[in-house]
Design a protein around this motif. Sequence first.
Motif, PDB file in Angstrom:
ATOM      1  N   SER A 199      10.894 -14.311   1.732  1.00 55.83           N
ATOM      2  CA  SER A 199      10.067 -15.034   2.680  1.00 55.83           C
ATOM      3  C   SER A 199       8.991 -15.851   1.984  1.00 55.83           C
ATOM      4  CB  SER A 199       9.403 -14.039   3.639  1.00 55.83           C
ATOM      5  OG  SER A 199       8.473 -14.667   4.489  1.00 55.83           O
ATOM      6  N   GLU A 200       8.552 -16.900   2.656  1.00 54.25           N
ATOM      7  CA  GLU A 200       7.363 -17.617   2.204  1.00 54.25           C
ATOM      8  C   GLU A 200       6.152 -16.708   2.426  1.00 54.25           C
ATOM      9  OE1 GLU A 200       6.971 -20.551   0.659  1.00 54.25           O
ATOM     10  OE2 GLU A 200       9.159 -20.524   0.501  1.00 54.25           O
ATOM     11  N   VAL A 201       5.154 -16.816   1.584  1.00 52.60           N
ATOM     12  CA  VAL A 201       3.988 -15.940   1.653  1.00 52.60           C
ATOM     13  C   VAL A 201       2.711 -16.774   1.559  1.00 52.60           C
ATOM     14  CG1 VAL A 201       2.796 -13.969   0.612  1.00 52.60           C
ATOM     15  CG2 VAL A 201       5.299 -14.116   0.498  1.00 52.60           C
ATOM     16  N   ASP A 202       1.773 -16.486   2.459  1.00 52.59           N
ATOM     17  CA  ASP A 202       0.456 -17.131   2.409  1.00 52.59           C
ATOM     18  C   ASP A 202      -0.605 -16.206   1.838  1.00 52.59           C
ATOM     19  OD1 ASP A 202       1.244 -19.610   3.727  1.00 52.59           O
ATOM     20  OD2 ASP A 202       1.432 -18.395   5.545  1.00 52.59           O
ATOM     21  N   LEU A 203      -0.405 -14.890   2.036  1.00 55.92           N
ATOM     22  CA  LEU A 203      -1.423 -13.936   1.607  1.00 55.92           C
ATOM     23  C   LEU A 203      -0.796 -12.602   1.229  1.00 55.92           C
ATOM     24  CD1 LEU A 203      -4.392 -12.927   1.360  1.00 55.92           C
ATOM     25  CD2 LEU A 203      -4.273 -12.364   3.803  1.00 55.92           C
ATOM     26  N   LEU A 204      -1.251 -12.070   0.109  1.00 53.20           N
ATOM     27  CA  LEU A 204      -0.884 -10.719  -0.318  1.00 53.20           C
ATOM     28  C   LEU A 204      -2.110  -9.827  -0.192  1.00 53.20           C
ATOM     29  CD1 LEU A 204       0.823  -8.533  -1.820  1.00 53.20           C
ATOM     30  CD2 LEU A 204      -0.092  -9.506  -3.948  1.00 53.20           C
ATOM     31  N   ILE A 205      -1.966  -8.711   0.520  1.00 56.24           N
ATOM     32  CA  ILE A 205      -2.998  -7.678   0.576  1.00 56.24           C
ATOM     33  C   ILE A 205      -2.450  -6.496  -0.191  1.00 56.24           C
ATOM     34  CG2 ILE A 205      -4.345  -6.158   2.065  1.00 56.24           C
ATOM     35  CD1 ILE A 205      -4.112  -8.224   4.269  1.00 56.24           C
ATOM     36  N   VAL A 206      -3.119  -6.108  -1.278  1.00 56.95           N
ATOM     37  CA  VAL A 206      -2.485  -5.176  -2.198  1.00 56.95           C
ATOM     38  C   VAL A 206      -3.463  -4.127  -2.728  1.00 56.95           C
ATOM     39  CG1 VAL A 206      -2.905  -6.703  -4.185  1.00 56.95           C
ATOM     40  CG2 VAL A 206      -1.046  -5.029  -4.288  1.00 56.95           C
ATOM     41  N   ASP A 207      -2.956  -2.913  -2.879  1.00 55.28           N
ATOM     42  CA  ASP A 207      -3.681  -1.853  -3.576  1.00 55.28           C
ATOM     43  C   ASP A 207      -3.398  -2.015  -5.066  1.00 55.28           C
ATOM     44  OD1 ASP A 207      -5.133   0.379  -4.170  1.00 55.28           O
ATOM     45  OD2 ASP A 207      -3.767   1.809  -3.228  1.00 55.28           O
ATOM     46  N   LEU A 208      -4.226  -1.414  -5.908  1.00 51.95           N
ATOM     47  CA  LEU A 208      -4.019  -1.533  -7.349  1.00 51.95           C
ATOM     48  C   LEU A 208      -3.127  -0.442  -7.898  1.00 51.95           C
ATOM     49  CD1 LEU A 208      -7.561  -2.626  -8.604  1.00 51.95           C
ATOM     50  CD2 LEU A 208      -5.548  -4.045  -8.170  1.00 51.95           C
ATOM     51  N   ASN A 209      -3.303   0.787  -7.423  1.00 57.66           N
ATOM     52  CA  ASN A 209      -2.504   1.905  -7.918  1.00 57.66           C
ATOM     53  C   ASN A 209      -1.223   2.056  -7.103  1.00 57.66           C
ATOM     54  OD1 ASN A 209      -4.254   2.614  -9.981  1.00 57.66           O
ATOM     55  ND2 ASN A 209      -5.439   4.005  -8.691  1.00 57.66           N
ATOM     56  N   LEU A 210      -0.092   1.738  -7.718  1.00 59.64           N
ATOM     57  CA  LEU A 210       1.201   1.840  -7.048  1.00 59.64           C
ATOM     58  C   LEU A 210       2.084   2.820  -7.814  1.00 59.64           C
ATOM     59  CD1 LEU A 210       1.771  -1.959  -6.369  1.00 59.64           C
ATOM     60  CD2 LEU A 210       0.865  -0.241  -4.781  1.00 59.64           C
ATOM     61  N   PRO A 211       3.027   3.452  -7.151  1.00 64.46           N
ATOM     62  CA  PRO A 211       3.845   4.474  -7.820  1.00 64.46           C
ATOM     63  C   PRO A 211       4.728   3.938  -8.932  1.00 64.46           C
ATOM     64  CG  PRO A 211       4.682   4.012  -5.625  1.00 64.46           C
ATOM     65  CD  PRO A 211       3.344   3.349  -5.721  1.00 64.46           C
ATOM     66  N   ASP A 212       5.043   2.647  -8.890  1.00 63.77           N
ATOM     67  CA  ASP A 212       5.949   2.091  -9.902  1.00 63.77           C
ATOM     68  C   ASP A 212       5.311   0.949 -10.691  1.00 63.77           C
ATOM     69  OD1 ASP A 212       5.863   0.443  -7.710  1.00 63.77           O
ATOM     70  OD2 ASP A 212       7.961  -0.162  -7.847  1.00 63.77           O
ATOM     71  N   GLY A 213       3.990   0.883 -10.668  1.00 60.99           N
ATOM     72  CA  GLY A 213       3.332  -0.183 -11.417  1.00 60.99           C
ATOM     73  C   GLY A 213       1.931  -0.436 -10.921  1.00 60.99           C
ATOM     74  N   GLU A 215       0.864  -1.190   0.000  1.00 58.64           N
ATOM     75  CA  GLU A 215       0.000   0.000   0.000  1.00 58.64           C
ATOM     76  C   GLU A 215       0.896   1.234   0.000  1.00 58.64           C
ATOM     77  OE1 GLU A 215      -2.279   2.866  -0.099  1.00 58.64           O
ATOM     78  OE2 GLU A 215      -3.457   1.010   0.099  1.00 58.64           O
ATOM     79  N   ASP A 216       0.723   2.104  -0.992  1.00 55.85           N
ATOM     80  CA  ASP A 216       1.636   3.239  -1.116  1.00 55.85           C
ATOM     81  C   ASP A 216       1.296   4.410  -0.209  1.00 55.85           C
ATOM     82  OD1 ASP A 216      -0.664   3.714  -2.759  1.00 55.85           O
ATOM     83  OD2 ASP A 216       0.423   5.349  -3.719  1.00 55.85           O
ATOM     84  N   ASP A 217       0.067   4.490   0.263  1.00 58.31           N
ATOM     85  CA  ASP A 217      -0.321   5.563   1.179  1.00 58.31           C
ATOM     86  C   ASP A 217       0.189   5.228   2.581  1.00 58.31           C
ATOM     87  OD1 ASP A 217      -2.191   6.804   3.272  1.00 58.31           O
ATOM     88  OD2 ASP A 217      -2.787   7.893   1.460  1.00 58.31           O
ATOM     89  N   ASP A 218       1.056   6.068   3.109  1.00 57.05           N
ATOM     90  CA  ASP A 218       1.707   5.775   4.392  1.00 57.05           C
ATOM     91  C   ASP A 218       0.705   5.577   5.530  1.00 57.05           C
ATOM     92  OD1 ASP A 218       4.127   5.995   3.114  1.00 57.05           O
ATOM     93  OD2 ASP A 218       4.537   8.035   3.802  1.00 57.05           O
TER      94      ASP A 218
END
Length: 217
Positions: free
Chosen positions: A48-62, A10-13
Amino acid sequence: MAPYRIVLCEDDDIVRERLASLINGWADGDLVASCATLAETLAAYQRSEVDLLIVDLNLPDGSGLDAIRALRKTHERAESMVISVLADERSVLEAIGAGASGYLLKDADSLDLIEAVESLMAGHSPISSRIARILVRQLCEQSPDTHKWEPAVNMTSREMDVLWGISKGFTYAEIAQQLHISRQTVPVHIRNIYRKLQVTNRSEAVFEATRQGLMQF
C-alpha cells in the motif's frame, strides 16, 4: 482531502488495539496496516501507499529505526512518528536521526495522539515535553553561545505560570485549580502563548520556550 494512509507498528497487543481504535475512529485517518513486527511492517510498505508510520522502537524481530529508514527509501514523502516508553537521549537522537518527525511517550492520552498526528501532517514536529528537554539539552551542548541567548518574546507572569503547567502535563482544569483562575481563561492564555512562541501544540511550546531561555529544567 483523502484520509492519511497510516501504518501502525506496535508489538504489544493491547496498546496496538487501542491505537488502532483511535485511528479507525478518526475521520482523516485510514489504517492500512496494523503490525506487530518489523517484517509485517516492511511487507505493508509493498502492499500500500503510506503517508504516515506510527512505530514503537522495541520490536521482537528488530528495531523501529529500521522501519523508519526503510519507509524513507520506499515512500520518500511519508512521515514517521515514534510512540515509545524509551525516553533516554540515545533513543531519541537515533530516532530523529533515522528520520522520525515526531516522538511521543506512551503516557500520551487519546486526544494528544490525534492532535500530534494532525500537527505532524501539517508540517510540525510533535514531541512530548520530556523529549523536548533532551533535544534542548543536546542543542545547548552543541552551541558555545547558549549563555548569550535572550528570550525573543515577552510573557506575562500569568502566561509563564500556565506555561509551567503545560510543561508538567497538567490538564486545563488542573492548571486552573492550581492558579486559582477560571477554567475558561486557561485556553485564552494558552492561545496567547502559542501565538507569541509561534507554535501549535504543548510540546512545541515547551521546546521553544526552553530554547529561548524562558524556562530551565
